[in-house]
Scaffold this motif. Structure first.
Motif, short mmCIF file in Angstrom:
data_model
loop_
_atom_site.label_atom_id
_atom_site.label_comp_id
_atom_site.label_asym_id
_atom_site.label_seq_id
_atom_site.Cartn_x
_atom_site.Cartn_y
_atom_site.Cartn_z
N ASP A 23 47.64 138.71 -76.80
CA ASP A 23 46.61 138.16 -75.91
C ASP A 23 47.03 136.77 -75.46
N TYR A 24 46.91 136.52 -74.16
CA TYR A 24 47.23 135.20 -73.61
C TYR A 24 45.92 134.55 -73.16
N HIS A 25 45.34 133.76 -74.05
CA HIS A 25 44.02 133.19 -73.77
C HIS A 25 44.08 132.13 -72.68
N GLY A 26 45.27 131.63 -72.38
CA GLY A 26 45.42 130.66 -71.30
C GLY A 26 45.42 131.30 -69.94
N GLY A 27 45.43 132.64 -69.88
CA GLY A 27 45.26 133.32 -68.61
C GLY A 27 46.54 133.66 -67.87
N THR A 28 46.37 133.89 -66.58
CA THR A 28 47.41 134.47 -65.74
C THR A 28 48.65 133.59 -65.63
N GLY A 29 48.46 132.30 -65.56
CA GLY A 29 49.61 131.40 -65.43
C GLY A 29 50.57 131.52 -66.60
N LYS A 122 37.01 118.48 -56.77
CA LYS A 122 37.47 117.81 -57.99
C LYS A 122 37.65 118.84 -59.10
N PHE A 123 38.85 118.84 -59.73
CA PHE A 123 39.18 119.83 -60.75
C PHE A 123 39.58 119.16 -62.06
N GLU A 124 39.14 119.79 -63.15
CA GLU A 124 39.49 119.34 -64.50
C GLU A 124 40.19 120.50 -65.20
N VAL A 125 41.46 120.34 -65.56
CA VAL A 125 42.24 121.41 -66.21
C VAL A 125 41.83 121.50 -67.68
N ILE A 126 41.36 122.69 -68.09
CA ILE A 126 40.81 122.84 -69.45
C ILE A 126 41.52 123.94 -70.26
N ASP A 127 42.53 124.58 -69.67
CA ASP A 127 43.39 125.57 -70.33
C ASP A 127 42.74 126.95 -70.52
N ASN A 128 41.54 127.02 -71.08
CA ASN A 128 40.97 128.32 -71.41
C ASN A 128 39.45 128.19 -71.60
N LEU A 129 38.83 129.29 -72.02
CA LEU A 129 37.38 129.29 -72.20
C LEU A 129 36.94 128.26 -73.25
N ALA A 130 37.69 128.17 -74.33
CA ALA A 130 37.35 127.17 -75.36
C ALA A 130 37.40 125.76 -74.78
N GLY A 131 38.38 125.53 -73.92
CA GLY A 131 38.49 124.22 -73.28
C GLY A 131 37.32 123.93 -72.35
N ALA A 132 36.83 124.98 -71.68
CA ALA A 132 35.67 124.82 -70.80
C ALA A 132 34.44 124.43 -71.61
N ARG A 133 34.29 125.05 -72.77
CA ARG A 133 33.14 124.74 -73.63
C ARG A 133 33.19 123.27 -74.06
N THR A 150 32.56 138.19 -70.07
CA THR A 150 33.26 137.44 -71.11
C THR A 150 32.44 136.25 -71.57
N THR A 151 31.69 135.67 -70.64
CA THR A 151 30.90 134.48 -70.95
C THR A 151 29.43 134.79 -71.23
N LYS A 152 29.04 136.08 -71.17
CA LYS A 152 27.62 136.41 -71.27
C LYS A 152 27.01 135.97 -72.60
N SER A 153 27.78 136.07 -73.67
CA SER A 153 27.23 135.66 -74.97
C SER A 153 26.89 134.17 -74.97
N LEU A 154 27.66 133.38 -74.22
CA LEU A 154 27.39 131.94 -74.14
C LEU A 154 26.17 131.66 -73.26
N VAL A 155 25.96 132.52 -72.26
CA VAL A 155 24.75 132.42 -71.44
C VAL A 155 23.54 132.82 -72.28
N ASP A 156 23.68 133.93 -73.01
CA ASP A 156 22.58 134.42 -73.84
C ASP A 156 22.18 133.41 -74.93
N SER A 157 23.18 132.70 -75.45
CA SER A 157 22.91 131.76 -76.55
C SER A 157 22.34 130.44 -76.06
N GLY A 158 22.36 130.23 -74.74
CA GLY A 158 21.82 128.99 -74.20
C GLY A 158 22.81 127.86 -74.08
#
Length: 275
Positions: A23-29, A122-133, A150-158
């Motif tokens: 798994d490449y959590h950093g995504g397509t790049g 304006k963009f902030e490079v955060i690498d992955n979902l964990a970085g976004a959090r 993929t992010t629904k659990s984070l929406v559900d949790s508030g």
């Protein structure tokens, strides 16, 4: 999921292939770079990321669409923010995994579709979902585009609030093969991809697919059912030149690929797969 079922089946081992999955959590790049470096033989990439990677000289080709449907990106903000709807995010700071990634591209596509200026985004490079959090937590960014289930659990949790959605204007995932692998392991590559599509068709026909996905990925059954309504796997290896041209055109308008990029530069020899 079809890949996971294929890997667990032992079918590839019977053909003398020893598969490994990463798994490449950093995504397509990161996937594009791994294919270029020879660390991966086959990768599943977002279509727009694959096109950009090849355009930038990465040593791989698109061999088939994996999914024929679009990807639905959720438009997320911190749940603690004052942003309540999409109109509130105009001109705000976008978290992206990296420049040229899907999260970067879809932010621009969405802004352009809404008639907003894309010149001074304006963009902030955060690498992955964990970085976004982390970025949301410390107030370093305001908006984050990511696949909505993929992010629904984070929406559900508030933790996140989803204020909108945006679908890709093209089929979302392609199977890519490194140039090195196709030169040195052609038969294994072709056998693997053909075996995958046999697994795809078995999976599509399976009455247990909701349970398989929910158990494997720890998702709610109702979320899986909703997700499946939007997903259409390719039933066989195929290339869609018109869809690839749409991807080139979309990226071209945003100045994210070379002006003279052609579909022929992107694709591998699918005829090999169809023999």
């Amino acid at each position: 999921m079809p890949w996971q079922l294929l890997l667990a089946s032992g079918i590839l081992e019977k053909s003398g292939i020893t598969p490994s999955w990463t798994d490449y959590h950093g995504g397509t790049g990161l996937l594009a770079q791994a294919l270029h470096d020879g660390d991966l033989d086959i990768g599943i990439l977002l279509t727009e990321g694959a096109v950009q990677g090849i355009d930038k000289g990465k040593a791989f080709k698109i061999f088939s669409f994996y999914v024929d449907s679009s990807l639905t990106w959720g438009i997320h903000v911190p749940a603690t923010s004052d942003f309540k709807n999409v109109a509130d995010i105009e001109g705000k700071r976008y978290a992206i995994s990296r420049f040229g990634s899907g999260s970067h591209l879809m932010a621009i596509i969405d802004a352009k579709a809404r008639g907003w200026s894309t010149e001074d985004m304006k963009f902030e490079v955060i690498d992955n979902l964990a970085g976004a959090r982390e970025s949301f937590k410390y107030g370093d960014s305001d908006v984050f585009f990511w696949e909505k289930f993929t992010t629904k659990s984070l929406v559900d949790s508030g933790e996140f609030r989803r204020v909108g959605e945006r679908k890709t204007p093209f089929s979302c995932f392609v199977i890519c093969v490194s140039d090195k692998a196709f030169q040195e392991k052609k038969e294994a590559v072709l056998t693997t991809i053909n075996a995958l599509f046999q697994q795809v068709n078995q999976f599509i026909a399976s009455a247990d697919k909701v349970k398989l996905i929910s158990d494997f990925y720890n998702l709610k059954s109702e979320d899986v059912e909703a997700w499946l309504k939007d997903v259409s796997w390719a039933p066989r290896p195929h290339l869609n030149p018109a869809m690839l041209q749409t991807t080139i055109d979309t990226l071209g308008v945003l100045n994210l690929v070379s002006e003279h990029l052609k579909v022929e530069q992107l694709v591998g020899s699918i005829e090999e797969l169809e023999k």
